[in-house]
Enzyme design. Structure first.
Site, PDB file in Angstrom:
ATOM      1  N   ASP A  71      -0.818  -7.069  -6.498  1.00  0.00           N
ATOM      2  CA  ASP A  71      -1.755  -7.324  -5.218  1.00  0.00           C
ATOM      3  C   ASP A  71      -1.200  -7.957  -4.418  1.00  0.00           C
ATOM      4  O   ASP A  71      -0.600  -9.101  -4.633  1.00  0.00           O
ATOM      5  CB  ASP A  71      -3.282  -7.928  -5.978  1.00  0.00           C
ATOM      6  CG  ASP A  71      -4.402  -7.784  -5.069  1.00  0.00           C
ATOM      7  OD1 ASP A  71      -4.265  -8.388  -3.848  1.00  0.00           O
ATOM      8  OD2 ASP A  71      -5.543  -7.201  -5.237  1.00  0.00           O
ATOM      9  N   ARG A  76     -13.147  12.824  18.504  1.00  0.00           N
ATOM     10  CA  ARG A  76     -12.108  12.084  17.547  1.00  0.00           C
ATOM     11  C   ARG A  76     -10.660  12.361  17.852  1.00  0.00           C
ATOM     12  O   ARG A  76     -10.642  13.530  18.310  1.00  0.00           O
ATOM     13  CB  ARG A  76     -12.357  12.048  16.135  1.00  0.00           C
ATOM     14  CG  ARG A  76     -13.597  11.713  15.498  1.00  0.00           C
ATOM     15  CD  ARG A  76     -13.707   9.922  15.449  1.00  0.00           C
ATOM     16  NE  ARG A  76     -15.039   9.536  14.988  1.00  0.00           N
ATOM     17  CZ  ARG A  76     -16.263   9.467  15.624  1.00  0.00           C
ATOM     18  NH1 ARG A  76     -16.293   9.779  16.730  1.00  0.00           N
ATOM     19  NH2 ARG A  76     -17.098   9.005  15.003  1.00  0.00           N
ATOM     20  N   ILE A 130      -1.203   7.145   3.309  1.00  0.00           N
ATOM     21  CA  ILE A 130      -0.144   6.931   4.712  1.00  0.00           C
ATOM     22  C   ILE A 130       0.860   6.167   4.088  1.00  0.00           C
ATOM     23  O   ILE A 130       2.137   6.620   4.347  1.00  0.00           O
ATOM     24  CB  ILE A 130      -0.961   5.941   5.562  1.00  0.00           C
ATOM     25  CG1 ILE A 130      -2.174   6.941   6.153  1.00  0.00           C
ATOM     26  CG2 ILE A 130       0.080   5.622   6.906  1.00  0.00           C
ATOM     27  CD1 ILE A 130      -2.932   6.000   7.049  1.00  0.00           C
ATOM     28  N   LYS A 161     -10.196  -5.226  10.038  1.00  0.00           N
ATOM     29  CA  LYS A 161      -8.955  -4.737  10.523  1.00  0.00           C
ATOM     30  C   LYS A 161      -8.628  -5.544  11.848  1.00  0.00           C
ATOM     31  O   LYS A 161      -7.505  -5.520  12.060  1.00  0.00           O
ATOM     32  CB  LYS A 161      -9.130  -3.209  10.958  1.00  0.00           C
ATOM     33  CG  LYS A 161      -9.250  -2.101   9.703  1.00  0.00           C
ATOM     34  CD  LYS A 161      -8.144  -2.302   8.761  1.00  0.00           C
ATOM     35  CE  LYS A 161      -6.903  -1.739   9.235  1.00  0.00           C
ATOM     36  NZ  LYS A 161      -5.733  -1.965   8.032  1.00  0.00           N
ATOM     37  N   TYR A 172     -15.438  -3.106   7.486  1.00  0.00           N
ATOM     38  CA  TYR A 172     -14.303  -2.613   7.755  1.00  0.00           C
ATOM     39  C   TYR A 172     -13.390  -2.954   9.029  1.00  0.00           C
ATOM     40  O   TYR A 172     -12.209  -3.397   9.108  1.00  0.00           O
ATOM     41  CB  TYR A 172     -13.996  -1.281   7.342  1.00  0.00           C
ATOM     42  CG  TYR A 172     -12.849  -0.541   7.555  1.00  0.00           C
ATOM     43  CD1 TYR A 172     -11.381  -0.868   6.685  1.00  0.00           C
ATOM     44  CD2 TYR A 172     -12.601   0.579   8.563  1.00  0.00           C
ATOM     45  CE1 TYR A 172     -10.431  -0.451   6.892  1.00  0.00           C
ATOM     46  CE2 TYR A 172     -11.237   1.028   8.637  1.00  0.00           C
ATOM     47  CZ  TYR A 172     -10.339   0.632   7.850  1.00  0.00           C
ATOM     48  OH  TYR A 172      -9.183   1.407   8.205  1.00  0.00           O
ATOM     49  N   GLY A 197       0.963  -1.177  -0.048  1.00  0.00           N
ATOM     50  CA  GLY A 197       0.193   0.183  -0.032  1.00  0.00           C
ATOM     51  C   GLY A 197       1.092   1.446  -0.044  1.00  0.00           C
ATOM     52  O   GLY A 197       0.299   2.391   0.365  1.00  0.00           O
ATOM     53  N   GLY A 198       2.232   1.116  -0.555  1.00  0.00           N
ATOM     54  CA  GLY A 198       3.061   2.434  -0.362  1.00  0.00           C
ATOM     55  C   GLY A 198       2.903   3.458  -1.382  1.00  0.00           C
ATOM     56  O   GLY A 198       3.623   4.451  -1.312  1.00  0.00           O
ATOM     57  N   ALA A 199       1.783   3.055  -2.289  1.00  0.00           N
ATOM     58  CA  ALA A 199       1.531   4.267  -3.167  1.00  0.00           C
ATOM     59  C   ALA A 199       0.198   4.873  -2.620  1.00  0.00           C
ATOM     60  O   ALA A 199      -0.189   6.093  -2.935  1.00  0.00           O
ATOM     61  CB  ALA A 199       0.721   3.767  -4.524  1.00  0.00           C
ATOM     62  N   ALA A 214      -1.360  -1.967   2.900  1.00  0.00           N
ATOM     63  CA  ALA A 214      -2.272  -2.101   2.001  1.00  0.00           C
ATOM     64  C   ALA A 214      -3.772  -2.553   2.504  1.00  0.00           C
ATOM     65  O   ALA A 214      -3.874  -3.547   3.292  1.00  0.00           O
ATOM     66  CB  ALA A 214      -1.927  -3.168   0.884  1.00  0.00           C
TER      67      ALA A 214
HETATM   68  N1  NAD Z   1      -6.757   7.064   6.860  1.00  0.00           N
HETATM   69  C1  NAD Z   1      -7.033   6.847   7.960  1.00  0.00           C
HETATM   70  O1  NAD Z   1      -7.528   7.488   8.796  1.00  0.00           O
HETATM   71  C2  NAD Z   1      -6.590   5.365   8.684  1.00  0.00           C
HETATM   72  C3  NAD Z   1      -7.118   5.174  10.145  1.00  0.00           C
HETATM   73  C4  NAD Z   1      -6.796   3.814  10.556  1.00  0.00           C
HETATM   74  C5  NAD Z   1      -6.203   3.007   9.843  1.00  0.00           C
HETATM   75  N2  NAD Z   1      -5.907   3.126   8.488  1.00  0.00           N
HETATM   76  C6  NAD Z   1      -5.160   2.119   7.915  1.00  0.00           C
HETATM   77  O2  NAD Z   1      -3.969   2.533   6.979  1.00  0.00           O
HETATM   78  C7  NAD Z   1      -3.648   1.833   6.111  1.00  0.00           C
HETATM   79  C8  NAD Z   1      -3.533   2.966   4.670  1.00  0.00           C
HETATM   80  O3  NAD Z   1      -4.845   3.470   4.534  1.00  0.00           O
HETATM   81  P1  NAD Z   1      -4.719   4.897   3.674  1.00  0.00           P
HETATM   82  O4  NAD Z   1      -5.563   5.916   4.414  1.00  0.00           O
HETATM   83  O5  NAD Z   1      -3.455   5.480   3.381  1.00  0.00           O
HETATM   84  O6  NAD Z   1      -5.567   4.659   2.403  1.00  0.00           O
HETATM   85  P2  NAD Z   1      -5.114   4.511   0.775  1.00  0.00           P
HETATM   86  O7  NAD Z   1      -6.655   3.846   0.000  1.00  0.00           O
HETATM   87  O8  NAD Z   1      -4.715   5.675   0.596  1.00  0.00           O
HETATM   88  O9  NAD Z   1      -4.004   3.345   0.670  1.00  0.00           O
HETATM   89  C9  NAD Z   1      -4.275   1.872   0.746  1.00  0.00           C
HETATM   90  C10 NAD Z   1      -3.054   1.499  -0.446  1.00  0.00           C
HETATM   91  O10 NAD Z   1      -3.341   0.206  -0.347  1.00  0.00           O
HETATM   92  C11 NAD Z   1      -3.593  -0.252  -1.831  1.00  0.00           C
HETATM   93  N3  NAD Z   1      -4.234  -1.476  -1.804  1.00  0.00           N
HETATM   94  C12 NAD Z   1      -5.308  -1.769  -1.257  1.00  0.00           C
HETATM   95  N4  NAD Z   1      -5.609  -3.282  -1.218  1.00  0.00           N
HETATM   96  C13 NAD Z   1      -4.544  -3.743  -1.993  1.00  0.00           C
HETATM   97  C14 NAD Z   1      -4.170  -5.096  -2.119  1.00  0.00           C
HETATM   98  N5  NAD Z   1      -4.948  -6.096  -1.947  1.00  0.00           N
HETATM   99  N6  NAD Z   1      -3.000  -5.327  -2.776  1.00  0.00           N
HETATM  100  C15 NAD Z   1      -2.037  -4.229  -2.892  1.00  0.00           C
HETATM  101  N7  NAD Z   1      -2.324  -2.959  -2.643  1.00  0.00           N
HETATM  102  C16 NAD Z   1      -3.722  -2.483  -2.224  1.00  0.00           C
HETATM  103  C17 NAD Z   1      -4.566   0.800  -2.505  1.00  0.00           C
HETATM  104  O11 NAD Z   1      -4.114   1.002  -3.847  1.00  0.00           O
HETATM  105  C18 NAD Z   1      -3.767   1.932  -1.751  1.00  0.00           C
HETATM  106  O12 NAD Z   1      -2.643   2.798  -2.439  1.00  0.00           O
HETATM  107  C19 NAD Z   1      -4.783   1.085   5.764  1.00  0.00           C
HETATM  108  O13 NAD Z   1      -4.448  -0.432   6.227  1.00  0.00           O
HETATM  109  C20 NAD Z   1      -5.857   1.431   6.553  1.00  0.00           C
HETATM  110  O14 NAD Z   1      -6.640   0.538   7.140  1.00  0.00           O
HETATM  111  C21 NAD Z   1      -6.021   4.386   8.037  1.00  0.00           C
END
Ligand code: NAD
Ligand code: ZN
Length: 385
Positions: free
Chosen positions: A73, A265, A31, A201, A197, A26-28, A94
């Site tokens: 994926d 929050r 977060i 998690k 969701y 999920g490096g793109a 991811a």
């Molecule tokens: N944004 C928040 O407030 C928040 C809060 C709590 C937890 N999180 C967790 O942080 C992590 C990142 O979230 P984010 O907000 O950056 O979301 P985001 O959608 O910006 O990033 C997630 C990335 O994962 C990739 N991805 C998703 N499923 C995939 C798969 N099966 N294989 C490969 N790549 C996949 C997507 O293409 C995307 O680039 C997630 O695990 C999310 O549950 C986020």
């Protein structure tokens, strides 16, 4: 610094303070891309694996010029095996995020988040990678922790629709109906995921804990609170509340606040969350093998959703928020954490204050929506920079 005994003779080299090769799944993403920056800044070699999900990236982001990226994926075992080459640790970001459109999304969430985690962990087991930082979430707690003046700590169940429709948003004591005082949730609070969701998690944590026990792995789950900041996705069903407000303001409209705006929050800046990943990674070798430790990862200072909307609107010089009294079933009223354990154990704390972080978020761009639509790169009344 290292515990060489948990690696097989052909396992990857032990962790070091700098120069680690770290797979960021999920490096793109919002977060994950900041985790990549945090790792680069500390002299590590991040490698990205990201499927560039259309729900997250209607416009695929360019690869970082200094970082190897696998567009694949996490459920694709062969791709994960390739990406794990020479990797010493994994930051697993991811996931499909947000509430989704409706329950029909459930299989996609479970597949992406839980099957994906299982495939990743199996590949790590095969490659002898024994260090994991997992992107956890505060959603595992459900409604959180409250104090009743008579009954002490109580855990109210989901709010009844009739109560919400009548504008009574505060949960009441399940035993006596008294008004409750919201408190800070600690990591030992029982989990109570309230939507698909959230359930995925929590399952990710259970899977990671099982992997750690079975393989002598060391894992940390960072239970992020409401993360905000530059690069946040725009207002899709998968985005967070700050991006809805920010998108409305970018269109010159008032942010629309549900309930009465009093929902509490913990808003934490994305750079702080990225730093927490780097700190957790560096601390993994000191953890006991076979364990997963969860850490709340928040600013430690609760704010209300209404306050956030007002702060963003003021920073954008935009119209004030409109409080609608609408509600979504399944939303929790208050969820705020104590982030004390991560400070005590790992020495991490959030450095970006609410006012500064929101002012920056108001100025900086969000992620593009569709190619045809220009991204709202700044509040309309402010000069572009
Ligand atoms: N944004 C928040 O407030 C928040 C809060 C709590 C937890 N999180 C967790 O942080 C992590 C990142 O979230 P984010 O907000 O950056 O979301 P985001 O959608 O910006 O990033 C997630 C990335 O994962 C990739 N991805 C998703 N499923 C995939 C798969 N099966 N294989 C490969 N790549 C996949 C997507 O293409 C995307 O680039 C997630 O695990 C999310 O549950 C986020
Ligand atoms: Zn009571």
């Amino acid at each position: 610094m290292t515990r060489g005994s948990v690696h097989g003779p052909e396992g990857p080299p032990p962790l070091s303070v700098t120069g680690m090769r770290v797979l960021v799944t999920g490096g793109a993403g919002f977060i994950g891309s900041q985790v990549v920056e945090a790792l680069l800044a500390r002299g590590h070699e991040p490698v990205v694996l990201d499927a560039l999900l259309p729900s997250a990236h209607p416009t695929p982001p360019p690869a970082h010029p200094d970082v190897r990226r696998f567009v694949a994926d996490v459920r694709d075992r062969a791709a994960v095996d390739t990406a794990l080459d020479g990797v010493q640790a994994v930051c697993h970001q991811a996931a499909m995020v947000g509430l989704g459109k409706d329950f029909a999304d459930a299989p996609d969430y479970v597949s992406c988040n839980d099957l994906g985690t299982a495939v990743l962990l199996a590949a790590m087991a095969g490659a002898g990678v024994r260090h994991l930082v997992l992107a956890g979430s505060m959603v595992v707690y459900g409604e959180g922790r409250y104090t009743c003046p008579v009954h002490g700590t109580v855990r109210p169940g989901p709010r009844a629709e009739a109560e919400l429709a009548a504008g009574r948003f505060e949960p009441r004591c399940p035993r006596c109906g008294a008004q409750l005082r919201p408190g800070l949730v600690g990591e030992d609070a029982p989990t109570d995921p309230r939507n698909v969701y959230a359930a995925t998690k929590l399952a990710q944590e259970h899977l990671a804990a099982s992997w750690a026990r079975a393989c002598g792995g060391r894992a940390v789950s960072l239970r992020y609170h409401n993360v905000y900041g530059p690069g946040m996705p725009r207002d899709t069903p998968y985005a967070g509340v700050a991006s809805f407000f920010r998108s409305a303001l970018a269109r010159g409209q008032s942010p629309t606040v549900y309930e009465d705006g009093g929902q509490r929050r913990d808003f934490v800046h994305v750079r702080d969350v990225a730093a927490a990943n780097a700190v957790a990674l560096a601390a993994l070798p000191d953890r006991a093998p076979g364990t997963l430790t969860a850490y709340n990862t928040g600013s430690g200072v609760p704010h209300t959703v209404g306050e956030m909307a007002r702060t963003l609107a003021a920073a954008c010089d935009g119209p004030p928020p409109v409080v609608t009294g609408e509600y979504r079933l399944g939303d929790v009223r208050h969820i705020t954490a104590s982030s004390r354990r991560i400070a005590d154990d790992l020495g991490w704390r959030a450095l970006t204050g609410f006012a500064d972080g929101m002012a920056e978020f108001a100025r900086e761009g969000m992620r593009a929506a569709r190619p045809a639509e220009p991204a709202p790169s700044a509040c309309p009344t402010q000069p572009m920079s």
